[in-house]
Enzyme design. Structure first.
Site, PDB file in Angstrom:
ATOM      1  NE  ARG A   1      -2.598  -1.447   3.529  1.00  0.00           N
ATOM      2  CZ  ARG A   1      -3.097  -2.571   4.158  1.00  0.00           C
ATOM      3  NH1 ARG A   1      -3.677  -3.487   3.368  1.00  0.00           N
ATOM      4  NH2 ARG A   1      -2.405  -2.797   5.211  1.00  0.00           N
TER       5      ARG A   1
ATOM      6  CG  PHE B   1     -11.201  -7.891  -6.582  1.00  0.00           C
ATOM      7  CD1 PHE B   1     -12.155  -9.032  -6.513  1.00  0.00           C
ATOM      8  CD2 PHE B   1     -10.085  -8.036  -7.424  1.00  0.00           C
ATOM      9  CE1 PHE B   1     -12.203  -9.963  -7.436  1.00  0.00           C
ATOM     10  CE2 PHE B   1     -10.284  -8.743  -8.681  1.00  0.00           C
ATOM     11  CZ  PHE B   1     -11.387  -9.568  -8.627  1.00  0.00           C
TER      12      PHE B   1
ATOM     13  CG  ASP C   1     -15.318  -5.554  -1.980  1.00  0.00           C
ATOM     14  OD1 ASP C   1     -14.093  -6.055  -2.171  1.00  0.00           O
ATOM     15  OD2 ASP C   1     -16.396  -6.543  -1.480  1.00  0.00           O
ATOM     16  CB  SER C   2     -18.870  -8.905  -4.337  1.00  0.00           C
ATOM     17  OG  SER C   2     -18.095  -9.435  -3.363  1.00  0.00           O
TER      18      SER C   2
ATOM     19  CG  ASP D   1      -5.308  -7.443  -2.805  1.00  0.00           C
ATOM     20  OD1 ASP D   1      -4.747  -8.525  -3.212  1.00  0.00           O
ATOM     21  OD2 ASP D   1      -5.409  -6.999  -1.642  1.00  0.00           O
TER      22      ASP D   1
ATOM     23  CB  CYS E   1      -3.216 -13.957  -1.568  1.00  0.00           C
ATOM     24  SG  CYS E   1      -5.310 -14.139  -1.828  1.00  0.00           S
TER      25      CYS E   1
END
Length: 403
Positions: A220, A236, A258-259, A308, A348
């Site tokens: 970040r 995301f 984002d969901s 991400d 990830c």
């Protein structure tokens, strides 16, 4: 101590011929397929002595009869007793390493214990200000649960401890999910933490992982140096940490997707907490793949895109399907970038190696008809170390690509 007598009385794992190599190389996992037989009827989480087929003592390990990782090694020293004092010492060593990393008071949230890489397989401990959030993920660590919490209280001096052992992996170990207060008070709905001059609300009771993506802290900060005067897309976005850094770094605008509506609500609160200009923000709730396809269709462009995504490949068996997902999302991002733009993209998934991830991103760029250059490789923050004998500990990998 009479070592010979002690070993002869122990519960044992006897390995198949030739399967001791990884143990001798100090890899902490022993898979079920490597075991020839089990002696002494060990139970869930019991400490077992590990032997080669030739009868050579190899290690002490925590036994997990239901997991494909049948044992996780505690120690390669025959004279070491696996006792409360053993865990207290390991925890003290891990905490001492973190104090050296985080003497700077501008960071109040970080990982204190990172499982195998700190010699404590199955134990994750994160600090959020005055709170410790703990995950116990393996049968061996569950066996020592009471002693672990006692040591954490004594060694940190913190009185508020909350457990988040509510993850699916515990089911593979034959353990039920567990979450709640272990010590101190019930945590508030939001805990405020600081990170390099920025402030964030964290939901340690219900948020993903232990509430915040601590492993992305340094990434970040790097992102914040690249965003000035750029139109940024944060896909995301979760609770908006990258968005905060982008806005604070001088981005012309930041579109965050984002969901989860709950995550976006907290993301807006985090942006407001830092006093950032609301005129430069756009928030979209929806499926990221669908939103990016819509942007492609209307030819919307950005100068910097952050990808991400969640873990697409929790295990090696899911790598092929995950690779398609990573390629698709990166292909869409390349289609949305202006010439000279930057893609900051992550995986990830432990099953996706850094080499494979680069190949996936390269193939996506090729199919999108763009040329790219890697400016930086990104990894998890240093409070999420990777033991030299445990390459699986390197799960977060990222690329900064200029097109």
């Amino acid at each position: 101590m009479n070592t010979v007598v002690r070993i002869s009385a122990e519960k044992r794992l006897i390995l198949k011929p030739g399967r001791e190599r990884s143990v001798l190389q100090k890899h902490p996992w022993i898979y079920s397929g490597a075991i020839a037989r089990v002696e002494g009827n060990p139970g869930l989480g019991d400490t077992v002595a590990v032997y080669s087929a030739e009868g050579q003592w190899l290690a002490w390990a925590g036994y997990s009869p239901q997991s494909s990782i049948r044992a996780r090694i505690w120690s390669w020293k025959v004279e070491e007793e696996i006792s409360p004092a053993f865990f207290e010492q390991r925890i003290a060593q891990a905490i001492a390493r973190r104090w050296r990393l985080h003497a700077d008071e501008s960071v109040t949230a970080y990982r204190l214990i990172h499982a195998e890489s700190d010699g404590l397989p199955g134990l994750v401990v994160d600090r959020y200000g005055d709170w410790l959030v703990v995950q116990i993920l393996t049968a061996g660590m569950e066996f020592w649960r009471t002693e672990i919490f006692r040591a954490l209280r004594q060694l940190t001096g913190l009185v508020h401890i909350f457990e988040r052992s509510d993850v699916d992996v515990r089911g593979l170990e034959g353990l039920k999910p567990r979450a709640g207060v272990v010590e101190g008070n019930e945590p508030p709905e939001r805990v405020e933490v600081r990170e390099y001059g920025h402030r964030f609300w964290v939901d340690i009771r219900h948020g993903q992982k232990t509430g915040f993506y601590l492993d992305q802290r340094e990434n970040r900060r790097i992102t914040g140096t690249l965003v000035a005067e750029r139109e940024v897309l944060n896909a995301f976005c979760y609770t908006g940490a990258f968005s905060v850094y982008a806005l604070a770094g001088g981005a012309r605008s930041v579109c965050s997707i984002d969901s989860s509506g709950e995550a976006l609500t907290l993301a807006r609160e985090n942006v407001a907490l830092n006093g950032l200009n609301p005129d430069h923000q756009e928030w979209i709730q929806g499926d990221v793949f669908q939103v990016l396809r819509r942007f492609r269709d209307i030819e919307r462009k950005f100068d910097l895109i952050i990808l991400d995504p969640p873990k697409f490949a929790p295990t090696a068996a899911q790598v092929t399907r995950a690779a398609r997902g990573y390629k698709d999302i990166n292909w869409l991002a390349f289609r949305l970038l202006r010439p000279g733009g930057i893609l900051i993209t992550f995986s990830c998934s432990g099953g996706i190696t850094p080499e494979l991830f680069q190949k996936i991103v390269a193939d996506a760029a090729l199919d999108a008809g763009v040329e790219g250059r890697i400016l930086m490789r990104l990894f998890q923050a240093p409070d999420h170390p990777v033991a030299l004998n445990f390459p699986e500990g390197l799960y977060l990998k990222g690329l900064v690509v200029e097109v």
